[in-house]
Design a protein around this motif. Sequence first.
Motif, PDB file in Angstrom:
ATOM      1  N   SER A 231      -6.840   8.550   6.893  1.00  5.85           N
ATOM      2  CA  SER A 231      -5.883   9.619   6.653  1.00  5.85           C
ATOM      3  C   SER A 231      -6.572  10.942   6.906  1.00  5.85           C
ATOM      4  O   SER A 231      -7.788  11.023   6.828  1.00  5.85           O
ATOM      5  CB  SER A 231      -5.432   9.616   5.200  1.00  5.85           C
ATOM      6  N   ALA A 232      -5.778  11.974   7.160  1.00  4.28           N
ATOM      7  CA  ALA A 232      -6.382  13.275   7.387  1.00  4.28           C
ATOM      8  C   ALA A 232      -5.537  14.348   6.751  1.00  4.28           C
ATOM      9  O   ALA A 232      -4.308  14.239   6.723  1.00  4.28           O
ATOM     10  CB  ALA A 232      -6.515  13.535   8.877  1.00  4.28           C
ATOM     11  N   ARG A 270      -4.063  11.791  -4.755  1.00  2.04           N
ATOM     12  CA  ARG A 270      -3.021  10.762  -4.624  1.00  2.04           C
ATOM     13  C   ARG A 270      -3.168   9.989  -3.323  1.00  2.04           C
ATOM     14  O   ARG A 270      -2.985   8.773  -3.277  1.00  2.04           O
ATOM     15  CB  ARG A 270      -1.634  11.409  -4.703  1.00  2.04           C
ATOM     16  N   GLU A 271      -3.500  10.719  -2.253  1.00  2.00           N
ATOM     17  CA  GLU A 271      -3.645  10.071  -0.944  1.00  2.00           C
ATOM     18  C   GLU A 271      -4.840   9.104  -0.949  1.00  2.00           C
ATOM     19  O   GLU A 271      -4.774   8.031  -0.362  1.00  2.00           O
ATOM     20  CB  GLU A 271      -3.792  11.150   0.142  1.00  2.00           C
ATOM     21  N   CYS A 272      -5.917   9.475  -1.636  1.00  2.00           N
ATOM     22  CA  CYS A 272      -7.074   8.577  -1.765  1.00  2.00           C
ATOM     23  C   CYS A 272      -6.643   7.288  -2.456  1.00  2.00           C
ATOM     24  O   CYS A 272      -7.017   6.188  -2.064  1.00  2.00           O
ATOM     25  CB  CYS A 272      -8.186   9.227  -2.583  1.00  2.00           C
ATOM     26  N   TYR A 273      -5.864   7.454  -3.488  1.00  2.00           N
ATOM     27  CA  TYR A 273      -5.367   6.338  -4.293  1.00  2.00           C
ATOM     28  C   TYR A 273      -4.555   5.383  -3.408  1.00  2.00           C
ATOM     29  O   TYR A 273      -4.724   4.169  -3.430  1.00  2.00           O
ATOM     30  CB  TYR A 273      -4.489   6.954  -5.372  1.00  2.00           C
ATOM     31  N   ARG A 274      -3.696   5.971  -2.586  1.00  4.63           N
ATOM     32  CA  ARG A 274      -2.847   5.174  -1.699  1.00  4.63           C
ATOM     33  C   ARG A 274      -3.686   4.457  -0.637  1.00  4.63           C
ATOM     34  O   ARG A 274      -3.505   3.276  -0.360  1.00  4.63           O
ATOM     35  CB  ARG A 274      -1.825   6.087  -1.013  1.00  4.63           C
ATOM     36  N   LEU A 275      -4.631   5.209  -0.087  1.00  2.00           N
ATOM     37  CA  LEU A 275      -5.508   4.683   0.960  1.00  2.00           C
ATOM     38  C   LEU A 275      -6.306   3.480   0.459  1.00  2.00           C
ATOM     39  O   LEU A 275      -6.602   2.558   1.196  1.00  2.00           O
ATOM     40  CB  LEU A 275      -6.460   5.801   1.387  1.00  2.00           C
ATOM     41  N   LEU A 276      -6.645   3.497  -0.811  1.00  2.00           N
ATOM     42  CA  LEU A 276      -7.395   2.400  -1.399  1.00  2.00           C
ATOM     43  C   LEU A 276      -6.487   1.219  -1.735  1.00  2.00           C
ATOM     44  O   LEU A 276      -6.949   0.210  -2.265  1.00  2.00           O
ATOM     45  CB  LEU A 276      -8.106   2.878  -2.663  1.00  2.00           C
TER      46      LEU A 276
END
Length: 362
Positions: A231-232, A270-276
Amino acid sequence: MEIGIVGLPLAGKTTIFNALTRSQAQTAGYSSGRCEVHTAVVDVPDPRVDILSEMFHPRKTTRAKIQFNDISGITGKGQGSNGGGLDAQVLTALSKSDALLQVVRAFASEQGIDQEGIDPQRDWEALQLDLLISDLAIVERRIERIEAGMKKARADEAAALQRELALMRRFAEALEANTPIRDLDMTEEEQTLIRGFQFLTAKPSMVVFNAAENDGHITDLDWVHAHKQTSALVLKGALEMEIAQMPPEDMQLFLEEYGLAEPGLNALVRECYRLLGLMSFFTVGEDEVRAWTVRQGATAVEAAGAIHSDLARGFIRAEVISYDDMIACGTMAQARSQGKLRLEGKQYIVQDGDILNIRFNV
Ligand SMILES: Nc1nc2c(ncn2[C@@H]2O[C@H](COP(=O)(O)OP(=O)(O)OP(=O)(O)O)[C@@H](O)[C@H]2O)c(=O)[nH]1
Ligand SMILES: [Mg+2]
């Protein structure tokens, strides 16, 4: 869950770490190039937790948590400060990360590293190269060991080694062509097989372009998104650090003034959470409203185990209501009388935002 913050020297790693964690770690006037690790645990921002907390007035509200590790010492020159690959210390810190947050400089640096100007794509590629080289070294060592082991392997072992050898050769070929391991299609068996190696380019990656305050002109991020599990986003690191360190009242005023709903960091976490591949379920009550972390696709009994192993062991049933139903009903009594509480068994697939009450017996 641990996220390793990586980047070239002076890209703003510590600045973003401070913003994320409200820490005051020393940012660099110059880069020592050495490995230093700062660690902090942060709450995952989730407005649903705030709303549930207002509804139940619990004595305690507990959010989901993620640990961030700010890891300096990657040079982007294909070598650590000791001259060969990444420093052992850097590699150890990186290996135990579940994902990488890659910080890329997109601001004009005052530290004399800017002779070649601002070029996020160039810097990102230099960073990738260090990660690729590190993985390639591990793959090559493994290939040598398998080849040596094949000579004295029994027939049944030889077949497994042969499969692993083929996979490692595929990795070597990909890495030599600058392709991260996470871009490759792998079977579940192959994914399990490589877990122990902790390949850096296999880790989900969040690329953060650290832009100057007065500059929002990085718009093309497609070249990053072309990679899998990647993601970026663009963040103004220095500004975010300032916002994060304001007293809460000032922060609110500041955000309103700039027309922002929340600090940019919230979206990042939140995006880190989703990415994981993670999600939250909730438990509610007078004692505590709490968000718990499980992987997407977790079953009710796995969710119970996230709370306590006794709850998994003695699991009878889960009482479940979706977050939206809970909000629509307003109180647990209403939810019950409207028949919105379901009883589910061990194999129920928990949905993001489910509110669970585990019935158990040990
Ligand atoms: N203008 C501007 N300066 C920034 C920004 N982020 C960081 N800096 C400055 O860049 C310098 C390096 O920032 P750090 O956060 O220490 O960078 P780092 O990546 O942790 O550096 P090392 O740990 O030495 O590799 C500091 O002087 C920061 O104030 C930003 O978003 N805008
Ligand atoms: Mg630093």
